[in-house]
Design a protein around this motif. Structure first.
Motif, PDB file in Angstrom:
ATOM      1  N   SER A 314       0.828  -1.091  -0.032  1.00 55.39           N
ATOM      2  CA  SER A 314       0.105   0.052  -0.132  1.00 55.39           C
ATOM      3  C   SER A 314       0.885   1.091   0.055  1.00 55.39           C
ATOM      4  O   SER A 314       1.963   1.189   0.369  1.00 55.39           O
ATOM      5  N   ASP A 316       0.390   5.859  -0.719  1.00 54.45           N
ATOM      6  CA  ASP A 316      -0.289   7.253  -0.743  1.00 54.45           C
ATOM      7  C   ASP A 316       0.091   7.973  -2.139  1.00 54.45           C
ATOM      8  O   ASP A 316       1.148   8.420  -1.901  1.00 54.45           O
ATOM      9  N   VAL A 323      -4.509   9.165  -8.233  1.00 55.80           N
ATOM     10  CA  VAL A 323      -4.778   7.899  -8.008  1.00 55.80           C
ATOM     11  C   VAL A 323      -5.358   7.656  -9.575  1.00 55.80           C
ATOM     12  O   VAL A 323      -5.046   6.645 -10.320  1.00 55.80           O
ATOM     13  N   LEU A 327      -3.915   5.312 -12.693  1.00 60.18           N
ATOM     14  CA  LEU A 327      -4.421   4.031 -13.333  1.00 60.18           C
ATOM     15  C   LEU A 327      -4.733   4.315 -14.663  1.00 60.18           C
ATOM     16  O   LEU A 327      -4.818   3.391 -15.761  1.00 60.18           O
ATOM     17  N   ALA A 335      -7.483  -1.102 -12.346  1.00 61.61           N
ATOM     18  CA  ALA A 335      -8.641  -0.379 -11.564  1.00 61.61           C
ATOM     19  C   ALA A 335      -9.662  -1.378 -11.005  1.00 61.61           C
ATOM     20  O   ALA A 335     -10.332  -1.953 -11.766  1.00 61.61           O
ATOM     21  N   ALA A 346      -5.051  -2.081  -8.596  1.00 61.66           N
ATOM     22  CA  ALA A 346      -4.953  -1.128  -7.686  1.00 61.66           C
ATOM     23  C   ALA A 346      -6.353  -0.663  -7.294  1.00 61.66           C
ATOM     24  O   ALA A 346      -7.237  -0.597  -7.933  1.00 61.66           O
ATOM     25  N   ASP A 347      -6.478  -0.641  -6.036  1.00 64.35           N
ATOM     26  CA  ASP A 347      -7.917  -0.102  -5.327  1.00 64.35           C
ATOM     27  C   ASP A 347      -7.743   1.095  -4.537  1.00 64.35           C
ATOM     28  O   ASP A 347      -7.026   1.087  -3.607  1.00 64.35           O
ATOM     29  N   ARG A 348      -8.427   2.254  -4.782  1.00 66.50           N
ATOM     30  CA  ARG A 348      -8.434   3.316  -3.861  1.00 66.50           C
ATOM     31  C   ARG A 348      -9.347   2.877  -3.094  1.00 66.50           C
ATOM     32  O   ARG A 348     -10.845   3.258  -3.081  1.00 66.50           O
ATOM     33  N   VAL A 361      -3.680   3.883  -1.654  1.00 64.65           N
ATOM     34  CA  VAL A 361      -3.782   2.781  -2.776  1.00 64.65           C
ATOM     35  C   VAL A 361      -3.506   1.361  -1.957  1.00 64.65           C
ATOM     36  O   VAL A 361      -2.342   1.190  -1.481  1.00 64.65           O
ATOM     37  N   LEU A 363      -2.244  -1.979  -3.680  1.00 65.63           N
ATOM     38  CA  LEU A 363      -1.853  -2.720  -4.838  1.00 65.63           C
ATOM     39  C   LEU A 363      -1.675  -4.028  -4.640  1.00 65.63           C
ATOM     40  O   LEU A 363      -0.653  -4.690  -3.737  1.00 65.63           O
TER      41      LEU A 363
END
Length: 385
Positions: A314, A316, A323, A327, A335, A346-348, A361, A363
């Motif tokens: 993870s 920032d 972000v 992506l 995403a 990757a996920d916000r 994030v 990842l």
């Protein structure tokens, strides 16, 4: 990274006398070979089964598909071998963990949950458990922990999702058991190849099989494992009564996928190490967390406890807008939520209501070639700097 460097060969053989990780994954739960039969029998699609007209279900294990299914039993045997206990699989990780909480806890009980763990579990606790008369407490994965006096169940997630903190399970189990409580460990991020919580003193293991365990992003699955016959009976009865069972095809897909778990995790860990080092060296990225970095706060415990580091990290990027630009610029990073699949994602987390910063994030490293993934992430970051 050498995934075995945290265990000597002698220790590894003592823990796993039946062979190494790859061998165990390939052969876990398979039936005895029969000439002309496949290595893994196909899924058994059945709700009712033929019964003996005189003795009913007493003569065969299969009577109705909700309590039992042959395909499901093979998968449970396989995961049980990897976790070192008896296993019951559920329709999803959330079904497994909520089943655990509802089956074990009663009105007047106290449960301690991770303050930094999977957000839907915390929401379920405050919305449902508290409404059922269960006292809900929270503590960070890395501590400090309150007194466990009067606590019925302690649930920890280690490494935590999404922050990746780690707790010393042996030390925690001693404290929990001294207070007369049960210890359950969410092993989703580590997988049973990364750590075996039952060997470290836990009473129960719970995990989402949707993620790295099965690793192909094509099914939903959860499981519970324990060495306690009493707890196993209680959890089995709960699952039968509520019907939170996976379908036969999902169970078959999961068992098929276990064979490559060792191979997948090795590449994902290597990719995570390379990306963590890349991100930590960049001035335009902050808050990099990966337990395998020597300067990570979790490293002292993780380097002793984990047999391999997770393929998740993870960091920032400062804002939701950056972000999104990152992506858009990346070719190999998709995403998507969840983690542990073959493709890097990757996920916000803030977009799901998780209490993380807007630019945080998580990842999940896939199995792409490391050099390609590093080049792609570097170019995408440069494009958004």
């Amino acid at each position: 990274m050498d995934e075995y460097r945290f265990r000597s060969p002698e220790q590894y053989d003592q823990l796993h006398p039946t062979g190494g990780d790859g061998t165990r994954c390939v052969h876990a739960g398979l039936p005895a070979p029969v000439p002309g039969a496949p290595f893994l029998p196909g899924p058994v699609f059945a709700a009712p089964y033929h019964l003996d007209p005189w003795q009913g279900p007493a003569t065969a294990p299969n009577g109705y598909g909700r309590p039992d299914n042959p395909t499901r039993r093979l998968l449970e045997a396989a995961i049980g071998e990897l976790e070192g206990g008896d296993c019951r699989v559920f329709a999803s990780g959330q079904a497994a963990i909520t089943g655990l909480l509802l089956a074990v806890l009663r009105a007047g009980d106290t449960v301690l949950l991770p303050a930094d763990g999977y957000f839907p579990v915390r929401a379920f606790a405050t919305d449902t458990l508290a409404g059922n008369g269960v006292r809900v407490l929270f503590a960070p994965t890395a501590g400090p922990y309150p007194s466990f006096d009067g606590v019925r169940l302690v649930l920890v997630e280690t490494p935590a999702n999404p922050g990746l903190d780690v707790v010393d399970l042996r030390a925690l189990a001693e404290r929990v058991h001294a207070a007369g409580a049960l210890l359950a460990v969410d092993n989703t991020t580590a997988t049973p190849l990364g750590q075996r919580p039952l060997d470290l003193g836990a009473d129960l293991v719970v995990a989402s099989g949707t993620k790295a365990l099965t690793g192909h992003s094509d099914l939903l699955l959860g499981y519970l494992a324990t060495r306690s016959p009493e707890l196993l009976d209680r959890l089995t009865a709960w699952r039968t009564a509520t019907g939170a069972v996976p379908g036969a095809f999902d169970a078959w897909l999961a068992h098929r996928s276990l064979a490559t778990l060792d191979l997948r995790l090795a590449r994902q860990t290597a990719n995570a190490e390379a990306l963590a080092r890349l991100l930590a060296a960049r001035a335009d990225v902050s808050g990099v967390r990966w337990p395998g970095l020597p300067d990570d706060p979790a490293y002292p415990v993780a380097s002793r406890q984990l047999r391999r580091m997770p393929g998740v990290l993870s960091f920032d990027l400062g804002s939701a807008e950056r972000v999104a630009r990152f992506l858009d610029a990346a070719r190999l990073v998709a995403a998507a939520t969840s983690f542990g699949g073959l493709h890097t994602t990757a996920d916000r987390r803030a977009q799901w209501g998780d209490d993380t910063a807007a630019g945080f994030v998580r990842l999940s490293c896939g199995v792409e070639d490391t050099v390609d993934l590093v080049a792609d992430v570097t170019a995408a970051l440069d494009a958004t700097a």
